[in-house]
Design a protein around this motif. Structure first.
Motif, PDB file in Angstrom:
ATOM      1  N   TYR A 127     -16.473 -10.149   4.801  1.00  0.00           N
ATOM      2  CA  TYR A 127     -16.244  -9.844   3.385  1.00  0.00           C
ATOM      3  C   TYR A 127     -17.375 -10.414   2.526  1.00  0.00           C
ATOM      4  O   TYR A 127     -17.847  -9.763   1.590  1.00  0.00           O
ATOM      5  N   LEU A 130     -20.513  -8.223   2.960  1.00  0.00           N
ATOM      6  CA  LEU A 130     -20.376  -6.919   2.300  1.00  0.00           C
ATOM      7  C   LEU A 130     -20.474  -7.092   0.794  1.00  0.00           C
ATOM      8  O   LEU A 130     -21.123  -6.300   0.106  1.00  0.00           O
ATOM      9  N   SER A 134     -23.313  -5.347  -1.471  1.00  0.00           N
ATOM     10  CA  SER A 134     -22.953  -4.421  -2.552  1.00  0.00           C
ATOM     11  C   SER A 134     -23.544  -4.881  -3.871  1.00  0.00           C
ATOM     12  O   SER A 134     -24.073  -4.063  -4.637  1.00  0.00           O
ATOM     13  N   ALA A 135     -23.440  -6.186  -4.142  1.00  0.00           N
ATOM     14  CA  ALA A 135     -24.021  -6.726  -5.374  1.00  0.00           C
ATOM     15  C   ALA A 135     -25.534  -6.498  -5.363  1.00  0.00           C
ATOM     16  O   ALA A 135     -26.119  -6.113  -6.386  1.00  0.00           O
ATOM     17  N   ALA A 138     -26.268  -2.840  -6.180  1.00  0.00           N
ATOM     18  CA  ALA A 138     -26.121  -2.561  -7.613  1.00  0.00           C
ATOM     19  C   ALA A 138     -27.345  -3.068  -8.372  1.00  0.00           C
ATOM     20  O   ALA A 138     -27.872  -2.373  -9.251  1.00  0.00           O
TER      21      ALA A 138
ATOM     22  N   SER B  76     -22.269   1.766 -11.073  1.00  0.00           N
ATOM     23  CA  SER B  76     -21.386   0.757 -10.468  1.00  0.00           C
ATOM     24  C   SER B  76     -19.976   0.842 -11.052  1.00  0.00           C
ATOM     25  O   SER B  76     -18.993   0.664 -10.334  1.00  0.00           O
ATOM     26  N   GLN B 123      -8.227  -1.380   6.540  1.00  0.00           N
ATOM     27  CA  GLN B 123      -9.530  -2.020   6.742  1.00  0.00           C
ATOM     28  C   GLN B 123     -10.604  -1.339   5.899  1.00  0.00           C
ATOM     29  O   GLN B 123     -11.325  -1.999   5.145  1.00  0.00           O
ATOM     30  N   ALA B 126     -10.061  -1.773   2.148  1.00  0.00           N
ATOM     31  CA  ALA B 126     -10.315  -3.151   1.710  1.00  0.00           C
ATOM     32  C   ALA B 126     -11.814  -3.368   1.544  1.00  0.00           C
ATOM     33  O   ALA B 126     -12.268  -3.928   0.532  1.00  0.00           O
ATOM     34  N   TYR B 127     -12.593  -2.891   2.504  1.00  0.00           N
ATOM     35  CA  TYR B 127     -14.051  -3.020   2.397  1.00  0.00           C
ATOM     36  C   TYR B 127     -14.575  -2.215   1.209  1.00  0.00           C
ATOM     37  O   TYR B 127     -15.444  -2.682   0.474  1.00  0.00           O
ATOM     38  N   LEU B 128     -14.033  -1.005   1.033  1.00  0.00           N
ATOM     39  CA  LEU B 128     -14.466  -0.153  -0.089  1.00  0.00           C
ATOM     40  C   LEU B 128     -14.221  -0.850  -1.421  1.00  0.00           C
ATOM     41  O   LEU B 128     -15.107  -0.910  -2.292  1.00  0.00           O
ATOM     42  N   LEU B 130     -13.719  -4.075  -2.049  1.00  0.00           N
ATOM     43  CA  LEU B 130     -14.543  -5.273  -2.230  1.00  0.00           C
ATOM     44  C   LEU B 130     -15.962  -4.889  -2.605  1.00  0.00           C
ATOM     45  O   LEU B 130     -16.578  -5.498  -3.491  1.00  0.00           O
ATOM     46  N   SER B 131     -16.475  -3.855  -1.932  1.00  0.00           N
ATOM     47  CA  SER B 131     -17.831  -3.392  -2.210  1.00  0.00           C
ATOM     48  C   SER B 131     -17.954  -2.945  -3.668  1.00  0.00           C
ATOM     49  O   SER B 131     -18.898  -3.327  -4.369  1.00  0.00           O
ATOM     50  N   SER B 134     -17.744  -5.963  -6.046  1.00  0.00           N
ATOM     51  CA  SER B 134     -18.970  -6.759  -6.046  1.00  0.00           C
ATOM     52  C   SER B 134     -20.078  -6.058  -6.820  1.00  0.00           C
ATOM     53  O   SER B 134     -20.793  -6.689  -7.609  1.00  0.00           O
ATOM     54  N   ALA B 135     -20.208  -4.751  -6.592  1.00  0.00           N
ATOM     55  CA  ALA B 135     -21.215  -3.982  -7.326  1.00  0.00           C
ATOM     56  C   ALA B 135     -20.910  -4.039  -8.825  1.00  0.00           C
ATOM     57  O   ALA B 135     -21.820  -4.208  -9.646  1.00  0.00           O
ATOM     58  N   PHE B 170      -7.870  -6.156  -4.092  1.00  0.00           N
ATOM     59  CA  PHE B 170      -8.496  -6.329  -2.778  1.00  0.00           C
ATOM     60  C   PHE B 170      -7.806  -7.423  -1.976  1.00  0.00           C
ATOM     61  O   PHE B 170      -7.571  -7.281  -0.775  1.00  0.00           O
ATOM     62  N   ALA B 174      -6.187  -6.934   1.604  1.00  0.00           N
ATOM     63  CA  ALA B 174      -6.665  -7.648   2.791  1.00  0.00           C
ATOM     64  C   ALA B 174      -5.491  -8.270   3.543  1.00  0.00           C
ATOM     65  O   ALA B 174      -5.458  -8.247   4.776  1.00  0.00           O
ATOM     66  N   SER B 177      -3.770  -5.579   5.376  1.00  0.00           N
ATOM     67  CA  SER B 177      -4.595  -5.189   6.526  1.00  0.00           C
ATOM     68  C   SER B 177      -4.361  -6.132   7.705  1.00  0.00           C
ATOM     69  O   SER B 177      -4.291  -5.688   8.854  1.00  0.00           O
TER      70      SER B 177
END
Lengths: 196, 196
Positions: A127, A130, A134-135, A138, B76, B123, B126-128, B130-131, B134-135, B170, B174, B177
């Motif tokens: 996590y 990732l 991602s940051a 951006a 973003s 899964q 959750a990654y999507l 978080l990504s 973060s962006a 998220f 998680a 998940s």
């Protein structure tokens, strides 16, 4: 935390040789399977290590001279570097632990601690990586719209490569996390990391 | 994909009533445990739904008048909105599936498909999420350094809140998940989602 193995093999007052041979055969098969499983984890960890180390090096060497822009002026790029460096160090440790386990047949830490340690850290670091990537994406996309990239295109290209390498590292770490998660549940159900 | 349950209960030519009572008792206990487990998943899914829906609404209502800045001008923020909306819709479907399973004792899809579907989507989403969050964070922090935020502070504050709600969503996703991962491995090992 039950262990059904002795129940399956036991339950007989005078043990005949057959179940014992069968048990020995079973444990040999499961040892082989465990070794193959650990080798797969080792390969994933090696890939994670290579990609995250490369990402960290690409980021840290991004400003060779004293002219701006510098990578450490952007907090997202600092995050990318830190996350990749942390995951590279962690992967190195885990590779050592895997090699130890494959060669000696025993875990470095006590078994319960080891499976939970691996799984917990894999999840959290996946996590983390990732999130950083991602940051970083951006920020890299935002930079493309500013005069920074037209003035110094090499800086932006190298940042892009670093972020992309971080994503590749994340992919392999996510696979390792799935495998170590499988080991945890085997441990919880069977009382051992052997999955047979 | 083995199912040890019949082996444990069977193996006797003329079944005495005792194992049958024991088996019945065991299955009642495991049914109760499964119901409690599913209720826990339902609570997590409800929390995920609330947070991601709130995040999507906060983002989409961020530009009330025709004056810039608009949330859809920043890629973003578009990513934050899309990810939160997707996860909200998915959580709604999964809540329906959970309620169905708790009330009827059977899964909506065939059991094997259901456990893998839940885990895989948990899964990935959750990654999507978080990504995206973060962006969104990187963009929100970058915006603070530009004149956009001094001219229209409400826009930046509302973006921050939306991103924060996404992070909360998220967190619960998680947790879901982890639980659905546990169900998958129970299914692989025992041949059923019952974890006893």
């Amino acid at each position: 935390m039950q262990s059904p193995q002795p129940l399956r093999n036991g339950g007989v007052e005078t043990p005949s040789p057959r179940p014992r041979i069968q048990a020995h055969f079973q444990s040999t098969v499961s040892l082989q399977k465990l070794r193959r499983f650990n080798t797969l984890i080792l390969v994933f960890r090696l890939a994670t290590f290579c990609f995250t180390l490369a990402a960290a090096i690409f980021m840290v060497t991004n400003s060779r001279d004293s002219n701006p822009p510098h990578w450490f002026d952007f907090d997202s790029f600092r995050f990318v570097f830190a996350a990749n460096a942390i995951v590279a160090i962690y992967s190195l440790f885990e590779m050592g632990a895997s090699v130890w386990e494959i060669s000696r047949g025993a875990t470095v830490l006590p078994e319960m601690l080891q499976v939970w340690f691996d799984f917990g850290h894999d999840q959290v670091f996946a996590y983390l990586l990732l999130s950083a990537s991602s940051a970083g994406t951006a920020m890299a996309r935002k930079l493309r719209e500013t005069p920074t990239c037209t003035a110094n295109n090499a800086f932006c290209v190298q940042s892009d490569i670093s972020v992309a390498l971080g994503f590749a590292g994340f992919l392999f770490l996510a696979f390792s996390s799935l495998l170590s998660g499988f080991r945890v549940v085997c441990f919880v159900i069977n009382g051992s990391r052997f999955h047979l």
